[in-house]
Design an enzyme around this catalytic site. Structure first.
Site, PDB file in Angstrom:
ATOM      1  N   SER A  97       2.459   8.298  12.679  1.00  0.00           N
ATOM      2  CA  SER A  97       2.261   9.318  13.706  1.00  0.00           C
ATOM      3  C   SER A  97       0.773   9.635  13.767  1.00  0.00           C
ATOM      4  O   SER A  97       0.004   9.215  12.898  1.00  0.00           O
ATOM      5  CB  SER A  97       3.071  10.586  13.392  1.00  0.00           C
ATOM      6  OG  SER A  97       2.597  11.207  12.204  1.00  0.00           O
ATOM      7  N   LEU A 111       4.361  16.698  11.432  1.00  0.00           N
ATOM      8  CA  LEU A 111       3.793  16.867  12.767  1.00  0.00           C
ATOM      9  C   LEU A 111       3.226  15.572  13.331  1.00  0.00           C
ATOM     10  O   LEU A 111       2.741  14.715  12.598  1.00  0.00           O
ATOM     11  CB  LEU A 111       2.684  17.930  12.746  1.00  0.00           C
ATOM     12  CG  LEU A 111       3.097  19.351  12.364  1.00  0.00           C
ATOM     13  CD1 LEU A 111       1.885  20.279  12.432  1.00  0.00           C
ATOM     14  CD2 LEU A 111       4.216  19.858  13.262  1.00  0.00           C
ATOM     15  N   HIS A 122       3.487   7.066   7.402  1.00  0.00           N
ATOM     16  CA  HIS A 122       4.419   7.833   6.572  1.00  0.00           C
ATOM     17  C   HIS A 122       5.125   6.954   5.548  1.00  0.00           C
ATOM     18  O   HIS A 122       5.333   7.367   4.411  1.00  0.00           O
ATOM     19  CB  HIS A 122       5.474   8.518   7.450  1.00  0.00           C
ATOM     20  CG  HIS A 122       4.928   9.578   8.332  1.00  0.00           C
ATOM     21  ND1 HIS A 122       4.806  10.890   7.937  1.00  0.00           N
ATOM     22  CD2 HIS A 122       4.448   9.525   9.609  1.00  0.00           C
ATOM     23  CE1 HIS A 122       4.299  11.602   8.928  1.00  0.00           C
ATOM     24  NE2 HIS A 122       4.066  10.798   9.951  1.00  0.00           N
ATOM     25  N   LEU A 124       6.217   2.631   4.482  1.00  0.00           N
ATOM     26  CA  LEU A 124       6.420   1.192   4.615  1.00  0.00           C
ATOM     27  C   LEU A 124       7.511   0.836   3.612  1.00  0.00           C
ATOM     28  O   LEU A 124       7.412   1.180   2.439  1.00  0.00           O
ATOM     29  CB  LEU A 124       5.140   0.416   4.306  1.00  0.00           C
ATOM     30  CG  LEU A 124       5.191  -1.120   4.421  1.00  0.00           C
ATOM     31  CD1 LEU A 124       3.775  -1.686   4.567  1.00  0.00           C
ATOM     32  CD2 LEU A 124       5.860  -1.798   3.229  1.00  0.00           C
ATOM     33  N   TYR A 168      -2.264  -1.601  -1.470  1.00  0.00           N
ATOM     34  CA  TYR A 168      -2.890  -1.198  -0.215  1.00  0.00           C
ATOM     35  C   TYR A 168      -4.355  -1.600  -0.154  1.00  0.00           C
ATOM     36  O   TYR A 168      -4.888  -1.855   0.941  1.00  0.00           O
ATOM     37  CB  TYR A 168      -2.717   0.305  -0.003  1.00  0.00           C
ATOM     38  CG  TYR A 168      -1.287   0.674   0.334  1.00  0.00           C
ATOM     39  CD1 TYR A 168      -0.707   0.260   1.528  1.00  0.00           C
ATOM     40  CD2 TYR A 168      -0.501   1.410  -0.548  1.00  0.00           C
ATOM     41  CE1 TYR A 168       0.606   0.580   1.842  1.00  0.00           C
ATOM     42  CE2 TYR A 168       0.811   1.739  -0.244  1.00  0.00           C
ATOM     43  CZ  TYR A 168       1.357   1.309   0.950  1.00  0.00           C
ATOM     44  OH  TYR A 168       2.667   1.622   1.257  1.00  0.00           O
TER      45      TYR A 168
END
Length: 207
Positions: A97, A111, A122, A124, A168
């Site tokens: 988002s 939000l 948010h 994976l 990551y």
């Protein structure tokens, strides 16, 4: 232009090899694409949550998103999600988002800021039968390529536990410092990856 050819190159379905010529009188059997990447929608929410719950509950005891939150983001910003389907079955996904601050806060968990320039990833997750095959890294690479085609996006951010930092980092994320968000006893590292300044890539990727 067909609907498929209008998509960025990394969202085009990867079809299985063509069947051999069909003999006269023999009916061709319809087959699903062997592999397909597309944005998710609310109809995918249950499959998303089942994969997420199995992936996270056994490790940390917490899901990044509950089912109602999955539906919430897939309603508000489905274009910031990406699912990997194999023969019509969801095997991996990312949900994001928009966010409008330098660092993540608790508000970022629920939000979507439509005028933000940061994509908050948010979650994976990969289905258990498809893990240890590099699918998470491939999906993240495709997702970042997709974000580079969105002119309003400047960077991607996420929060993860310490043991996931090397994963990551291989995708281009850098540590931004400890995250102020905690979930029960769990603490997180905040990471970010710039996606702006890729005009050449946009010109040559079908964006």
């Amino acid at each position: 232009m067909s609907a498929v050819s209008a998509l960025p190159f990394f969202l085009k379905p990867l079809h299985a090899p063509l069947d051999s010529p069909v003999s006269p009188g023999r009916q061709r059997r319809h087959t699903l694409p062997a592999s397909e990447f597309r944005s998710l929608n609310t109809e995918d929410a249950t499959s998303v949550f089942e994969i997420e719950r199995e992936a996270f509950i056994s490790v940390s005891g917490e899901c990044p998103l509950h089912l109602d939150e999955v539906r919430h983001f897939l309603t508000l910003c489905p274009e910031l999600s990406l699912g990997w389907f194999v023969e019509g079955r969801l095997v991996a996904f990312i949900i994001g988002s928009l966010w409008d601050q330098d660092r993540l806060t608790n508000d970022a968990l629920t939000l979507h800021k439509p005028h933000g320039t940061t994509v908050h990833i948010h979650v994976l997750a990969v289905h258990r039968t498809f893990r240890q095959q590099g699918k998470g890294s491939i999906l993240m690479w495709r997702y970042l390529q997709y974000l580079r085609c969105l002119p309003y996006v400047r960077r991607a951010v996420l929060m993860c536990e310490d043991f996931l930092v090397p994963f990551y980092q291989k995708s281009g994320f850098k540590v931004h410092g400890p995250c102020e968000i905690t979930v029960g006893p769990l603490t997180f590292i905040e990471m970010q990856c710039p996606v702006r300044g890729h005009a050449f890539m946009r010109r040559n990727s079908g964006c």
